[in-house]
Each structure stands twice: as structure tokens, then as C-alpha cells.
Write an enzyme that holds these catalytic residues in place. Structure first.
Site, mmCIF file in Angstrom:
data_model
loop_
_atom_site.group_PDB
_atom_site.id
_atom_site.type_symbol
_atom_site.label_atom_id
_atom_site.label_comp_id
_atom_site.label_asym_id
_atom_site.label_seq_id
_atom_site.Cartn_x
_atom_site.Cartn_y
_atom_site.Cartn_z
ATOM 1 N N ASP A 118 54.463 78.441 -33.214
ATOM 2 C CA ASP A 118 53.452 79.267 -32.231
ATOM 3 C C ASP A 118 52.314 77.755 -31.960
ATOM 4 O O ASP A 118 52.175 76.953 -32.683
ATOM 5 C CB ASP A 118 52.787 80.447 -33.142
ATOM 6 C CG ASP A 118 51.464 80.827 -32.175
ATOM 7 O OD1 ASP A 118 51.746 81.333 -31.288
ATOM 8 O OD2 ASP A 118 50.421 80.897 -32.885
ATOM 9 N N GLU A 156 37.997 88.931 -29.664
ATOM 10 C CA GLU A 156 38.160 88.289 -30.960
ATOM 11 C C GLU A 156 39.029 86.926 -30.736
ATOM 12 O O GLU A 156 39.431 86.330 -31.714
ATOM 13 C CB GLU A 156 38.784 89.257 -31.926
ATOM 14 C CG GLU A 156 37.536 90.062 -32.458
ATOM 15 C CD GLU A 156 38.118 91.164 -33.412
ATOM 16 O OE1 GLU A 156 39.567 91.133 -33.774
ATOM 17 O OE2 GLU A 156 37.288 91.839 -34.046
ATOM 18 N N HIS A 157 39.489 86.962 -29.263
ATOM 19 C CA HIS A 157 40.393 85.587 -29.117
ATOM 20 C C HIS A 157 39.630 84.258 -29.189
ATOM 21 O O HIS A 157 38.456 84.134 -28.900
ATOM 22 C CB HIS A 157 40.985 85.741 -27.712
ATOM 23 C CG HIS A 157 42.116 85.061 -27.636
ATOM 24 N ND1 HIS A 157 42.054 83.573 -27.226
ATOM 25 C CD2 HIS A 157 43.497 85.209 -27.471
ATOM 26 C CE1 HIS A 157 43.287 83.331 -26.941
ATOM 27 N NE2 HIS A 157 44.082 84.016 -27.305
ATOM 28 N N GLY A 185 48.015 89.231 -22.904
ATOM 29 C CA GLY A 185 48.787 88.326 -22.293
ATOM 30 C C GLY A 185 48.276 87.815 -20.863
ATOM 31 O O GLY A 185 48.631 86.921 -20.198
ATOM 32 N N VAL A 188 40.930 89.503 -19.754
ATOM 33 C CA VAL A 188 40.047 90.770 -20.273
ATOM 34 C C VAL A 188 39.097 91.289 -18.820
ATOM 35 O O VAL A 188 38.923 90.510 -17.812
ATOM 36 C CB VAL A 188 39.106 90.063 -21.127
ATOM 37 C CG1 VAL A 188 39.711 89.900 -22.505
ATOM 38 C CG2 VAL A 188 38.258 88.772 -20.827
ATOM 39 N N ALA A 190 35.660 93.860 -17.743
ATOM 40 C CA ALA A 190 34.393 94.449 -18.163
ATOM 41 C C ALA A 190 33.424 94.825 -17.055
ATOM 42 O O ALA A 190 33.488 94.441 -15.921
ATOM 43 C CB ALA A 190 33.549 93.564 -19.263
ATOM 44 N N LEU A 198 36.233 89.984 -14.210
ATOM 45 C CA LEU A 198 37.509 89.787 -14.478
ATOM 46 C C LEU A 198 37.725 88.319 -15.241
ATOM 47 O O LEU A 198 37.023 87.246 -14.515
ATOM 48 C CB LEU A 198 38.634 90.044 -13.556
ATOM 49 C CG LEU A 198 38.848 91.352 -13.176
ATOM 50 C CD1 LEU A 198 39.594 91.445 -11.730
ATOM 51 C CD2 LEU A 198 39.629 92.326 -14.101
ATOM 52 N N GLY A 200 40.480 85.606 -16.738
ATOM 53 C CA GLY A 200 42.025 85.607 -17.318
ATOM 54 C C GLY A 200 42.916 84.476 -16.173
ATOM 55 O O GLY A 200 42.644 83.614 -15.542
#
Length: 429
Positions: A118, A156-157, A185, A188, A190, A198, A200
């Protein structure tokens, strides 16, 4: 934690359980031992019949041969060959900061030919930092960082935490969002001040019909530098790019290099896009990259490798690595990882040093060689000893094995197996 829940108590339990478990090779030896005693008894009876009834020797002579066969036959040497080596092998592992949960894992690790790492938190430190902030449509860098921090405040990433940390260092006020949604994936979203934020990947922007063509060349440049570039949008409008880089662990390159020298294939699996993933893989020297992998897809990608005939070890630390750790032939979890990853893994690296993956494979091979040596001597002893006890040398040399000497020879065979195992203590990783 206290009592049985402390990490030390768990370590003790892991080692005890491993030393009490049976390796798959032991099951074969047990089956042989199951038939060994009856076969020896039959040989003893047949030898008595041959020498007493057919060759006409005395009762004492014939009984002496029958007893010598029973005494010299040694199933104990075969029974000791595997568990003693497993006990020392798992103990050596613990001494080197490698917890091997069971004997099966100790045996399987030797056969691994493909190691899948990973990326975040395993190959890298999992402590990324913001490196670049770029703006679009007349927004300032402060705007982009502020809105990014607002949306990531509930995440929490590690990437999200790095953005929030950067905003705090710049003394930017970060109000709470009205809602927060993590899209696995992709990124996020809000709601803040009745505006939808947005943050990501390209997929997230495409799903929300946000045009990103003007940002594509900048995104590619950042990704080719091995950075994770995230798009930031406010109410259907692209306002910026925020790039984050995670530094490699000190020993990642050494571990990959050592695995290559062992002839192993090294693979990196990550949710990053292919361009970023390949840039990071190049820094470490990794052969193959599995990029754009959704968290729930990791296990299926491991299975794909197995379907190609690969014997796979998965190395990870996160919750989303647990299914892949379970799917792999051998799951290797970092001791600093989540409880579910540690629980799922077959092997735990207490020191979080990836070079211990190399040591685990090497130790497995070393232990299996010792087991095979022990079994060879145990079988060799019986194959040679039983015919001699049966009087095979008597017609040619007049030599007959005394039952008392046969008893000493039987004891010596068990001692030789144990001594050979104890020589494992000289192992250096």
C-alpha cells in the site's frame, strides 16, 4: 490499555499461539508417523519369523533382532523436526520485531514471489504536506486554502489533515461546515454559507458537471512530480488546485532494492491516479503500479494477481487494507497501523521498518530449510537403522545390533534433531 489488552500482552499471546500451532508440512509428517509405528511392528514380527522359523536361529537371537527393530525405530525424531524449528523460528521473528501469528504463515512466506505495498502510510510516512496552491477564476490562494480546509475539517484522511494544518499555520479561520460527505476514492464535499464546496479528483468534478479543462495541464505537471493534486470547486465553479506531497519512509528504497535482489516482484497499490503513482513508484524503484484503485477494490486486485499464478504478500496499515490482507496468501501489517489491519494480518512488523518484510521472507526460508534438514536426518536415520537392526549386515559381516546400543542410537537421533534446530539461534537478519 491495561492487563491482557496491552500491546505487550498481545505480543506474548501472538508468539505463544504461533509456537503452539502446526505448519502444513507437520500434517504430512503426522500422517507418516501414524502409519510408521504399525509398519515397524510388522517389520519386527516378520524379522522374528524369518530368523526363528525360516533361518532356524535361536529364540534369544531372533527376539533380540525383533526388540532391536522396535527400539531403534524413532518416530520422535520425525515428530520433533517441525515443531522445534517453528518454535525457534517464531522466537527469532519476535526478537527481530516480527510477530508471526501462526506456523502456516511462517511456511507460506517462503513461497511468496510478489509483494504488494500500500502507498500511503506504508511506503510513505502518511504525513503529507501542502506544496502548491493554484487559483482560477479570480480567486485568491487564501480563498482556495480556506474553502479546502473547511471541507476537510471533518475528514480523518492524512491528505485532509495536511490541508487543515496548513490553514492553521497561515492563521486562517476555519469555520465548521453545515454538512460533510466523504465520497470513497473520489474526494469530499460540504455545504458552507449555502455554498457547496467540492474537493477531490477529476472523477468527482465530472460527476458534478464541473469543467476542469483549464486545469488539466497544471494537474499533469504536479502529478508528474509525484504530488497528489486535488481540484477545488465552489458552487459549480473551479476555484483552484491544491497539491500535497507525502514523503517516502527512510527505508522504503532499501526494502524494495533488497526484495529485487531476492528475485521478488514488487507492486504498489494506491488510490492515486496513474501519473502520480508512477512518479512515486519510480522514486522507490517499484516494478508495477496498480493505480486508481478504490478502497473496496484492493482485495479483488490482489485476487487478480493470484489468478495469474502469483503467490502474493500484501503489506498495509489501514482499515481499507484489511480485506486485501485477508485475501493475500500472506498478510503483513505494520504495528503502527489500525487494529483491524493488525488483527487481519498473518505477520506484524512491530518496528514499522519495511526492511523487516525482507527479514520475514528470509527467516521463513531459513526455518523451512532447517525443518527439511531435520526431516531428512530423521528419515535417513530410520531408513538406515531399521535394516541394520533387522540383521541385514549379519550374513556378510557377522554384525548384530544390541538392543541397548539401538536404544542409545534412537535417543541420539532425537538429540541430533534438537541440536540442529538450536543452531538456528545463530541466525542474523
Amino acid at each position: 490499555k491495561i492487563g491482557k489488552d496491552t500491546f505487550l500482552s498481545q505480543i506474548i499471546k501472538f508468539v505463544e499461539d504461533a509456537q503452539a500451532s502446526k505448519a502444513p508440512i507437520q500434517e504430512l509428517v503426522d500422517k507418516i508417523s501414524l502409519y510408521f509405528v504399525p509398519v515397524v511392528m510388522v517389520i519386527s514380527i516378520l524379522a522374528f519369523i524369518l530368523w526363528y522359523f525360516i533361518l532356524g536361529h535361536t529364540l534369544v537371537f531372533s527376539l533380540s533382532i525383533a526388540i532391536a527393530i522396535l527400539v531403534i525405530a524413532c518416530p520422535c525424531a520425525m515428530g520433533l523436526a517441525t515443531p522445534t524449528a517453528v518454535m525457534v523460528g517464531t522466537g527469532l521473528g519476535a526478537t527481530n520485531g516480527i510477530l508471526i501469528k501462526n506456523a502456516g504463515a511462517l511456511q507460506k512466506t517462503e513461497k511468496v514471489d510478489t509483494i504488494v505495498f500500500d502507498k500511503t502510510g506504508t511506503l510513505t510516512k502518511g504525513q503529507p504536506e501542502v506544496t502548491d496552491i493554484l487559483t482560477f477564476n479570480k480567486h485568491s490562494k487564501e480563498d482556495v486554502l480556506k474553502y479546502s480546509a473547511i471541507v476537510e475539517k471533518g475528514s480523518e484522511h492524512p491528505l485532509g489533515e495536511s490541508i487543515v494544518k496548513e490553514a492553521k499555520e497561515k492563521k486562517i479561520n476555519i469555520p465548521d461546515a453545515n454538512s460533510f460527505v466523504a465520497i470513497a476514492g473520489k474526494g469530499v464535499s460540504a455545504i458552507y454559507d449555502k455554498k457547496k464546496i467540492l474537493l477531490g479528483s477529476r472523477k468527482l468534478m465530472k460527476d458534478n458537471d464541473i469543467k476542469i479543462l483549464s486545469a488539466e495541464s497544471t494537474m499533469r505537471k504536479l502529478e508528474e512530480e509525484g504530488k497528489t493534486a486535488m481540484l477545488v470547486a465552489l458552487d459549480k465553479e473551479l476555484i483552484g488546485i491544491i497539491a500535497v506531497a507525502d514523503t517516502l519512509k527512510e527505508n522504503s528504497r532499501d526494502a524494495v532494492s533488497a526484495l529485487h535482489k531476492m528475485g521478488k516482484t514488487v507492486v504498489m497499490i494506491t488510490g492515486d491516479n496513474e501519473r502520480t503513482a508512477k512518479a512515486i513508484a519510480k522514486q522507490v524503484g517499484i516494478d508495477e503500479v496498480l493505480a486508481d484503485v478504490m478502497p473496496e477494490e484492493k482485495a479483488s486486485r490482489i485476487k487478480e494477481l493470484q489468478d495469474k499464478g502469483k503467490n502474493v504478500a500484501m503489506v498495509g496499515d489501514g482499515i481499507n487494507d484489511a480485506p486485501a490482507l485477508a485475501q493475500a496468501n500472506v498478510g503483513i501489517a505494520l504495528g503502527s497501523g489500525t487494529d483491524v489491519a493488525i488483527e487481519t494480518g498473518d505477520i506484524i512488523l512491530v518496528k514499522n521498518d519495511l526492511r523487516d518484510v525482507v527479514t520475514a521472507i528470509d527467516l521463513s526460508g531459513y526455518t523451512m530449510r532447517k525443518i527439511k534438514q531435520n526431516l531428512f536426518w530423521a528419515f535417513f536415520y530410520n531408513i538406515v537403522g531399521i535394516p541394520i537392526a533387522a540383521g541385514a549386515l549379519y550374513p556378510l559381516f557377522g554384525f548384530l545390533l544390541n538392543p541397548a546400543i539401538a536404544g542409545a542410537a534412537m535417543a541420539f537421533s532425537s538429540v541430533s534433531v534438537v541440536v540442529n534446530t538450536l543452531l538456528m539461534k545463530r541466525y542474523k537478519s
